[in-house]
Motif scaffolding. Structure first.
Motif, PDB file in Angstrom:
ATOM      1  N   ALA A  12       0.809  -1.207   0.000  1.00 36.21           N
ATOM      2  CA  ALA A  12       0.000   0.000   0.000  1.00 36.21           C
ATOM      3  C   ALA A  12       0.845   1.262   0.000  1.00 36.21           C
ATOM      4  CB  ALA A  12      -0.922  -0.003   1.218  1.00 36.21           C
ATOM      5  N   TYR A  13       1.976   1.239   0.700  1.00 36.65           N
ATOM      6  CA  TYR A  13       2.797   2.435   0.840  1.00 36.65           C
ATOM      7  C   TYR A  13       4.250   2.095   0.507  1.00 36.65           C
ATOM      8  CZ  TYR A  13      -1.420   3.459   3.455  1.00 36.65           C
ATOM      9  OH  TYR A  13      -2.730   3.610   3.817  1.00 36.65           O
ATOM     10  N   SER A 357       5.264   8.042   2.598  1.00 34.12           N
ATOM     11  CA  SER A 357       4.834   6.641   2.629  1.00 34.12           C
ATOM     12  C   SER A 357       4.877   6.085   4.043  1.00 34.12           C
ATOM     13  CB  SER A 357       5.725   5.795   1.709  1.00 34.12           C
ATOM     14  OG  SER A 357       5.463   6.075   0.357  1.00 34.12           O
ATOM     15  N   VAL A 358       5.925   6.438   4.776  1.00 33.01           N
ATOM     16  CA  VAL A 358       6.041   5.966   6.162  1.00 33.01           C
ATOM     17  C   VAL A 358       4.905   6.527   7.009  1.00 33.01           C
ATOM     18  CG1 VAL A 358       7.443   6.129   8.259  1.00 33.01           C
ATOM     19  CG2 VAL A 358       8.528   5.579   6.072  1.00 33.01           C
ATOM     20  N   ARG A 359       4.628   7.816   6.852  1.00 34.33           N
ATOM     21  CA  ARG A 359       3.554   8.429   7.642  1.00 34.33           C
ATOM     22  C   ARG A 359       2.194   7.834   7.287  1.00 34.33           C
ATOM     23  NH1 ARG A 359       5.105  13.188  10.116  1.00 34.33           N
ATOM     24  NH2 ARG A 359       7.269  12.919  10.751  1.00 34.33           N
ATOM     25  N   ASP A 364      -2.305   4.820   8.932  1.00 32.08           N
ATOM     26  CA  ASP A 364      -3.302   3.805   8.595  1.00 32.08           C
ATOM     27  C   ASP A 364      -3.386   2.740   9.682  1.00 32.08           C
ATOM     28  OD1 ASP A 364      -5.142   2.441   6.694  1.00 32.08           O
ATOM     29  OD2 ASP A 364      -3.548   0.942   6.660  1.00 32.08           O
ATOM     30  N   LYS A 365      -2.227   2.304  10.176  1.00 29.71           N
ATOM     31  CA  LYS A 365      -2.201   1.258  11.199  1.00 29.71           C
ATOM     32  C   LYS A 365      -2.699   1.757  12.552  1.00 29.71           C
ATOM     33  CE  LYS A 365       1.493  -1.579   9.187  1.00 29.71           C
ATOM     34  NZ  LYS A 365       1.424  -0.982   7.852  1.00 29.71           N
ATOM     35  N   ALA A 376      -0.159  14.596   3.060  1.00 35.05           N
ATOM     36  CA  ALA A 376       0.936  15.203   2.298  1.00 35.05           C
ATOM     37  C   ALA A 376       1.008  16.704   2.577  1.00 35.05           C
ATOM     38  CB  ALA A 376       0.747  14.949   0.807  1.00 35.05           C
ATOM     39  N   LYS A 377      -0.143  17.357   2.633  1.00 33.35           N
ATOM     40  CA  LYS A 377      -0.168  18.793   2.915  1.00 33.35           C
ATOM     41  C   LYS A 377       0.373  19.076   4.313  1.00 33.35           C
ATOM     42  CE  LYS A 377      -3.269  22.790   3.223  1.00 33.35           C
ATOM     43  NZ  LYS A 377      -4.569  23.350   2.833  1.00 33.35           N
ATOM     44  N   LEU A 378      -0.021  18.292   5.291  1.00 33.20           N
ATOM     45  CA  LEU A 378       0.473  18.481   6.652  1.00 33.20           C
ATOM     46  C   LEU A 378       1.969  18.211   6.740  1.00 33.20           C
ATOM     47  CD1 LEU A 378      -2.507  16.813   8.528  1.00 33.20           C
ATOM     48  CD2 LEU A 378      -1.911  19.243   8.567  1.00 33.20           C
TER      49      LEU A 378
END
Length: 645
Positions: A12-13, A357-359, A364-365, A376-378
């Protein structure tokens, strides 16, 4: 859901390797072909060219393309790739570089005839010179930018190991002559040019940088030899300056630059990415795991064609698949600031995507359901406007997050009602306890939270420490915050608090409410927990024992938290109802607190907790808010609760 690079499972990431790419995503072939043309120009023999660019600009990728073009184009070119940064320090820099070149030449020799004769010369070149002593001698004379004197030359001689071996080379001049003769021999007649690609020179220690340059100038600069040095020219000049003192402020005339320009005839710059390049790079990296190798290569060719013809990515037909829409939107939204802040550096852009991707994976988890574009904006704020990011997290701590976000977006001209919003926050209360406002940030981010589609908070005046809406709207925000707020999507209607808690935890920022008295901090944390059992641990006796001032501060705190964190609203409203039942002196504060919630932001969960013993004025206030919201589900929730009175 993306697919692993081998096509076997979900990813997913995905993360992107921080290694040079073998796939030309940025049309670096134009730079590479310019270098190749110079290398193959018979008028430039011997030649040493620089490939200059900052860290992460793509020098190694260009170097690989140069090697591929040389091997595919002219079969008479022998390409030698070397990386001084990886040399074994026990062997010496000069020995390693010369050894790699001679080894490559030996492999290119025919097995019989002239090849055996030339192989003997190579062995003599390898064995007869004590490079450790040569290093010392070269260092004493290199500052003059000339070939060393013959003083001490005999110290370079090693005695022959066998009586029938050729006489040893007696000095550096003789080595150059022997090396030049070797390249001109019949055995190597099929090799028209030996191109040595030197990578990562700017990563090396100053002594290594100088020794590589000395080796090229003193030993290897003979016909048929070409060098490409991939390095940041500024860093190389700085390394040279540490070895050779002098007036380095003279810019082009400084000893360091004179030394460098004596060896490297010219440098070809690796250009920073343009706006188009940056957006294309963001898209191409993200979609890599969504398609097969052949389709990916076709997309890259289409993007390259668009780049050359002056088109934009939305004109690239192969990128218009629905599966790419989210990735293209993310790239479009963050490209302006990411491109500027990374200075068009491919490695820094790739690093940002890896961090994203890590964030996304961690969020998600941990049940944070914000979309990728919002996170992404944050992240743009966190990474490129750190002082402003601290201010925004301070709003969360001060319970003014939503009012300030609304005011900020109004000032920026991007109010939430004018931009896209996500699905509404549900009224579910997950069975895990924590609050962004009253517990350790890392623990709070375990909550399962939902998105809120409606507008920002309506901050009515009350007795809490939160400022009024007039105060928030009158506030002037920094230019960086305003610029960031103009990025899409709008945040005014989204529950961004859980992500801010998570992001703050990575920098060890504690987001508890510092303004709340210690005597009621633990009470507030428990009452705002997502676990009903945790909230019930605060006994009626504890709430009844609080002073009037403590009770008012507690209610104001709960009201502020549930405005900024809509996912905590049901539990927060239930806690305030409970306090109002126990404390007649708290009813006015509770009514003021619940009125801080915009009617449209109300959720049924809090309203269904109304009971027969609730103060009539409080019931009437909530019923009026439900009707003012225009949502029948809220009106029904109040009526359902009252039916049990």
């Amino acid at each position: 859901m993306a697919i692993d690079s081998d096509g076997t499972g979900p990813q997913a990431y995905p993360l992107f390797l921080d290694e040079p790419s073998d796939v030309d995503l940025l049309s670096f072939d134009a730079v590479a072909s310019t270098v190749v043309e110079a290398l193959l120009d018979p008028r430039l023999d011997p030649v040493a060219l620089g490939l200059s660019g900052s860290w992460g600009s793509g020098k190694t990728s260009v170097l690989r393309i140069i090697g591929a073009q040389l091997r595919d184009g002219d079969k008479n070119v022998l390409v030698v790739e070397t990386d001084p940064w990886r040399y074994d320090p026990q062997l010496g820099v000069k020995e390693s570089l010369i050894g790699e070149i001679l080894s490559a030449l030996e492999k290119a020799l025919p097995e019989e005839g002239f090849g055996e004769q030339s192989r003997s010369v190579i062995r003599r070149l390898m064995r007869r010179v004590d490079w450790t002593k040569a290093l010392r001698l070269a260092a004493t004379s290199a500052v003059t930018v000339t070939v060393p004197s013959l003083q001490g030359v005999l110290d370079l001689i090693k005695p022959p190991e066998q009586e029938d071996e050729p006489e040893p080379i007696t000095d550096m001049v003789q080595f150059r002559a022997e090396f030049e003769s070797l390249l001109a021999s019949d055995a190597l007649a099929e090799i028209g040019n030996v191109v040595v690609l030197v990578d990562d020179l700017d990563r090396c220690l100053p002594d290594t940088v100088v020794e590589v340059l000395e080796t090229i100038r003193l030993f290897l600069s003979v016909p048929k030899m070409s060098f490409v040095l991939a390095a940041d020219e500024e860093r190389v000049a700085e390394a040279i300056a540490t070895r050779f003192p002098g007036n380095q402020d003279a810019e082009e005339e400084s000893p360091a630059r004179l030394y460098l320009h004596k060896i490297v005839q010219t440098s070809v710059p690796v250009p920073a990415l343009s706006d188009f390049d940056a957006e294309a790079y963001l898209v191409l990296l993200q979609i890599r795991t969504l398609v097969g190798a052949e389709e990916y290569a076709e997309i890259i060719r289409d993007v390259s064609t668009a780049r050359r013809s002056g088109e934009w990515l939305d004109q690239v037909t192969s990128l218009q698949r629905d599966a790419f829409l989210e990735h293209r939107n993310v790239a479009i939204r963050i490209r302006p600031i990411v491109h500027e802040k990374t200075k068009g550096n491919p490695r820094r852009i790739k690093r940002f995507l890896n961090d994203l991707s890590v964030r996304l994976s961690i969020a998600d988890k941990r049940g944070i359901t914000l979309d990728a574009a919002t996170i992404a904006k944050l992240m743009v704020l966190e990474q490129y406007f750190p002082a402003d990011f601290q201010e925004v997290t301070g709003w969360l701590r001060e319970q003014t997050l939503r009012s300030n976000i609304t005011a900020l977006e109004t000032q920026a001209g991007t109010p939430s009602h004018a931009v896209d919003n996500g699905p509404a926050v549900t009224d579910e209360v997950p069975n895990n306890a924590s609050s962004a406002s009253g517990v350790q940030a890392d623990d709070a981010s375990d909550d399962v939270l939902d998105r809120n589609a409606d507008g920002g908070a309506d901050t009515h005046s009350d007795t809490s420490t939160a400022p009024s809406s007039d105060t928030a709207s009158a506030k002037k925000f920094s230019g960086g915050l305003v610029r960031w707020a103009r990025l899409s999507p709008s945040l005014g209607g989204k529950d961004i608090a859980p992500y801010l808690v998570l992001a703050a935890s990575f920098t060890n920022v504690f987001l508890s409410s510092e303004g709340l008295p210690e005597s009621i901090r633990d009470v507030a944390t428990q009452l705002l927990s997502r676990s009903p059992a945790e909230a019930r641990r605060v006994s009626d006796e504890v709430l009844a024992a609080l002073s009037t001032q403590e009770t008012t501060r507690l209610i104001g705190h709960i009201a502020g938290v549930i405005v900024d964190e809509p996912g905590l609203q049901s539990g927060g409203v239930g806690s305030m109802l409970r306090i109002a039942r126990l404390r007649a002196d708290a009813v006015t504060a509770v009514i003021t607190g619940v009125k801080r919630i915009k009617p449209g932001d109300l959720k049924p969960g809090g309203l269904t907790q109304l009971r027969r013993d609730d103060p009539p004025s409080l019931v009437a206030a909530l019923e009026a808010m439900a009707r003012a919201s225009g949502k029948q589900e809220l009106v029904n929730a109040v009526e359902l609760a009252k039916s049990g009175f």
